[in-house]
Design an enzyme around this catalytic site. Structure first.
Site, PDB file in Angstrom:
ATOM      1  N   GLU A  42      53.624  30.025  47.873  1.00  0.00           N
ATOM      2  CA  GLU A  42      53.323  30.218  46.456  1.00  0.00           C
ATOM      3  C   GLU A  42      54.632  30.278  45.658  1.00  0.00           C
ATOM      4  OE1 GLU A  42      49.147  32.151  45.955  1.00  0.00           O
ATOM      5  OE2 GLU A  42      50.653  33.720  45.984  1.00  0.00           O
ATOM      6  N   GLY A  99      44.399  32.075  42.411  1.00  0.00           N
ATOM      7  CA  GLY A  99      44.316  33.276  41.585  1.00  0.00           C
ATOM      8  C   GLY A  99      43.259  33.110  40.508  1.00  0.00           C
ATOM      9  N   GLY A 100      43.698  32.771  39.310  1.00  0.00           N
ATOM     10  CA  GLY A 100      42.817  32.710  38.145  1.00  0.00           C
ATOM     11  C   GLY A 100      41.529  31.929  38.363  1.00  0.00           C
ATOM     12  N   HIS A 158      52.693  39.193  48.706  1.00  0.00           N
ATOM     13  CA  HIS A 158      52.535  38.396  47.484  1.00  0.00           C
ATOM     14  C   HIS A 158      53.742  38.646  46.584  1.00  0.00           C
ATOM     15  CE1 HIS A 158      50.996  36.839  43.714  1.00  0.00           C
ATOM     16  NE2 HIS A 158      50.091  36.201  44.425  1.00  0.00           N
ATOM     17  N   TRP A 214      41.784  37.876  43.637  1.00  0.00           N
ATOM     18  CA  TRP A 214      41.339  38.344  42.309  1.00  0.00           C
ATOM     19  C   TRP A 214      42.399  39.202  41.612  1.00  0.00           C
ATOM     20  CZ3 TRP A 214      35.402  39.827  41.925  1.00  0.00           C
ATOM     21  CH2 TRP A 214      34.638  38.658  42.107  1.00  0.00           C
ATOM     22  N   LYS A 215      43.438  39.592  42.360  1.00  0.00           N
ATOM     23  CA  LYS A 215      44.490  40.453  41.788  1.00  0.00           C
ATOM     24  C   LYS A 215      43.855  41.694  41.151  1.00  0.00           C
ATOM     25  CE  LYS A 215      47.359  36.372  41.396  1.00  0.00           C
ATOM     26  NZ  LYS A 215      48.468  35.683  40.751  1.00  0.00           N
TER      27      LYS A 215
HETATM   28  P1  13P Z   1      47.102  31.369  40.025  1.00  0.00           P
HETATM   29  O1  13P Z   1      46.134  30.500  40.783  1.00  0.00           O
HETATM   30  O2  13P Z   1      46.439  32.161  38.941  1.00  0.00           O
HETATM   31  O3  13P Z   1      48.303  30.610  39.582  1.00  0.00           O
HETATM   32  O4  13P Z   1      47.628  32.496  41.069  1.00  0.00           O
HETATM   33  C1  13P Z   1      48.071  32.092  42.315  1.00  0.00           C
HETATM   34  C2  13P Z   1      48.268  33.303  43.137  1.00  0.00           C
HETATM   35  O5  13P Z   1      49.165  34.088  42.898  1.00  0.00           O
HETATM   36  C3  13P Z   1      47.328  33.535  44.245  1.00  0.00           C
HETATM   37  O6  13P Z   1      47.767  34.555  45.083  1.00  0.00           O
END
Ligand code: 13P
Length: 250
Positions: free
Chosen positions: A163, A230-231, A93, A10-11
């Site tokens: 990633e 992520g998103g 990350h 979720w950052k």
């Molecule tokens: P997104 O899926 O938003 O591109 O992010 C990937 C991510 O950094 C997951 O750690």
């Protein structure tokens, strides 16, 4: 058979109001055929673990300190995360490597701390666009892998996430051949570090613009054992079809 893993990062997003997404996700996947991990911001770990108690949903953190306690204002240690109910922690990350200058050596120290606290370490690797364009991807991955893994790594306590930095939050993804090349390479390198049996059992996740629309294609790639999202992990509407795609893969 190793269980595949759908992990959400979720950052720096989410407040208590967003926990409804976890409830919706659980209602949609009461008996998932893959592991599901959500890593909300630290402020939500306790309520998220309460909400998901006795459910298949695991909760993780997004970083930890390498020390177990001490004078480190603003940091959180691995034993504290375990105490809060976390089962895993994302480490290295690219946003932490960039925003906080984390080196692979630091990541390895954090991963050792995570293992000592019985947390699964989700260790992230990935090249920049400049590095990819300079054909340095495999060198960068090899270097990050060599220095980010502590001696305590086992197949049970470690997950590797590939990633590519240029694919994160951009809507761009590598070709399936490019993902396959890096994942095969990571698997082979792991073989050298921890032996063939353990290397085969480590879960390798792909991360970077994974969406409901491209999940099935990505999950069909050999040596992709899941995703770090992520998103699209922020809402049950987007994450649920990604979980289903992983359940249906191969
Ligand atoms: P997104 O899926 O938003 O591109 O992010 C990937 C991510 O950094 C997951 O750690």
């Amino acid at each position: 058979m190793k269980r595949k893993l759908a992990a959400g990062n979720w950052k720096m997003n989410g407040t208590n109001a967003n926990l409804i997404e976890l409830q919706t996700l659980l209602a949609a996947h009461p008996d998932p055929q893959v592991d599901i991990l959500i890593c909300p911001p630290a402020t939500l770990i306790v309520p998220a673990t309460r909400l998901s108690a006795d459910s298949p949903l695991m909760i993780g953190a997004q970083d930890c300190h390498s020390a177990s306690s001490g004078a480190h204002t603003g940091d959180i240690s691995a034993p504290m995360l375990a105490d809060a109910g976390a089962a895993a922690v994302i480490l290295g990350h690219s946003e932490r490597r960039q925003d906080h200058g984390e080196s692979s050596t630091t990541v390895a120290a954090k991963a050792a701390a995570a293992h000592a606290a019985n947390l699964t370490a989700v260790i992230c690797l990935g090249e920049s666009l400049t590095e990819r364009e300079a054909a340095q991807t495999l060198d960068v991955i090899a270097d990050q892998l060599r220095h980010s893994l502590p001696e305590s790594v086992t197949a049970a306590n470690t997950v590797i996430a590939y990633e590519p930095i240029w694919a994160i939050g951009t809507g761009l993804t590598p070709s399936t051949a490019q993902i396959a090349e890096v994942h095969d390479f990571i698997r082979a390198r792991l073989c050298d570090c921890i032996g063939p049996e353990a290397a085969q059992a480590v879960r390798l996740l792909y991360g970077g613009s994974v969406k409901p629309a491209n999940a099935a294609e990505i999950f069909a790639i050999p040596n992709v054992d899941g995703a770090l999202v992520g998103g699209a992990s922020l809402t049950a509407r987007d994450f649920s079809p990604i979980i289903t795609a992983l359940e249906n893969a191969r």
